[in-house]
Design a protein around this motif. Structure first.
Motif, PDB file in Angstrom:
ATOM      1  N   PHE A  11     -10.400   0.210 -10.756  1.00 15.43           N
ATOM      2  CA  PHE A  11      -9.074   0.441 -10.216  1.00 15.43           C
ATOM      3  C   PHE A  11      -8.825  -0.328  -8.928  1.00 15.43           C
ATOM      4  N   GLY A  12      -7.543  -0.632  -8.705  1.00  9.91           N
ATOM      5  CA  GLY A  12      -7.113  -1.049  -7.389  1.00  9.91           C
ATOM      6  C   GLY A  12      -6.970   0.187  -6.506  1.00  9.91           C
ATOM      7  N   ALA A  13      -6.650  -0.050  -5.220  1.00  9.42           N
ATOM      8  CA  ALA A  13      -6.550   1.067  -4.271  1.00  9.42           C
ATOM      9  C   ALA A  13      -5.254   1.850  -4.440  1.00  9.42           C
ATOM     10  N   GLN A  46       0.836  -1.194   0.000  1.00  9.13           N
ATOM     11  CA  GLN A  46       0.000   0.000   0.000  1.00  9.13           C
ATOM     12  C   GLN A  46       0.879   1.256   0.000  1.00  9.13           C
ATOM     13  N   LEU A  97      -1.476   3.330  -9.834  1.00  7.92           N
ATOM     14  CA  LEU A  97      -2.761   2.647  -9.890  1.00  7.92           C
ATOM     15  C   LEU A  97      -2.775   1.655 -11.046  1.00  7.92           C
ATOM     16  N   LEU A 106       1.208   8.202  -6.699  1.00 12.05           N
ATOM     17  CA  LEU A 106       0.311   7.069  -6.469  1.00 12.05           C
ATOM     18  C   LEU A 106       0.239   6.262  -7.759  1.00 12.05           C
TER      19      LEU A 106
END
Lengths: 110, 109
Positions: free
Chosen positions: B99-101, B9, B88, B86
């Motif tokens: 989308f993923g997180a 993450q 994605l 970020l």
């Protein structure tokens, strides 16, 4: 070539107010999309359109409405703003190889 | 419903180091897209992969699509501070992109 343009960039709404987030693209793309992005949650699809006059719901459509009267414009309407709609909203259009996103509208509902 | 999971993450590394981020799906997908998003901006497309086993390179970025078409990875060689953002992954199906997180990458000077 402007790509995808979103207005406004920032907005603060009171609970129960309504507003329209504007999105326009100059690439003559048929497919357009509205996403919301919350921290740590990625982007969630609200509504999408495959062409003028055609719209459909995405994952999280409740509390929103859209229209697509022209190829260029795809506005998103919030009728009764709620705190849960505090988010960053992105409009996108689709081309052969991927998606082009606008720079977003940051909305706060208080 | 297809789920896209991204890992890790968060990732923080020193400039010059290498990094890899991963994207996994619960089922097979036909194509996958990688995007990078900087603060205050929308996601920007980096690459689309469509063939199982495919490897694509974009300067210091290497994208791999798993043979089974259920996973993908992004490897950055000799990371620079400009790689901060970020990352994605997005799965395109039925004219919609899910989308993923995302993985938040921070490259320290």
């Amino acid at each position: 070539n402007a790509g995808v343009t979103q207005t406004p960039k920032f907005r603060i709404l009171k609970i129960g107010q309504s507003m329209t987030l504007q999105c326009t693209q100059d690439m003559n793309h048929n497919y357009m999309y509205w996403y919301r992005q919350d921290p740590g949650m990625g982007l969630k699809l609200i509504y999408y359109s495959v062409g003028a006059g055609i719209t459909d719901k995405g994952e999280v459509p409740n509390g929103y409405n859209v229209s697509r009267s022209t190829t260029e414009d795809f506005p998103l309407r919030l009728e009764l703003a709620a705190p849960s709609q505090t988010s960053v909203y992105f409009c996108a259009s689709r081309h052969d190889y991927g998606y082009t996103f606008g720079s977003g509208t940051r909305l706060t509902v208080v | 419903t297809q789920l896209l999971e991204q890992s890790p993450q968060f990732l923080s590394i020193q400039e010059g180091e290498n990094l890899t981020v991963y994207c996994n799906s619960s089922s097979v997908f036909s194509s996958l897209q990688w995007y990078r998003q900087e603060p205050g901006e929308g996601p920007v497309l980096l690459v689309t992969v469509v063939t199982g086993g495919e490897v694509k390179k974009l300067k210091r970025l290497t994208f791999q699509f798993g043979d089974a078409r259920k996973d993908s990875s992004l490897h950055i060689t000799a990371a620079q501070t400009g790689d901060t953002g970020l990352y994605l992954c997005g799965l395109s199906n039925d004219y919609k992109l899910s989308f993923g997180a995302g993985t938040t990458v921070t490259v320290r000077a």
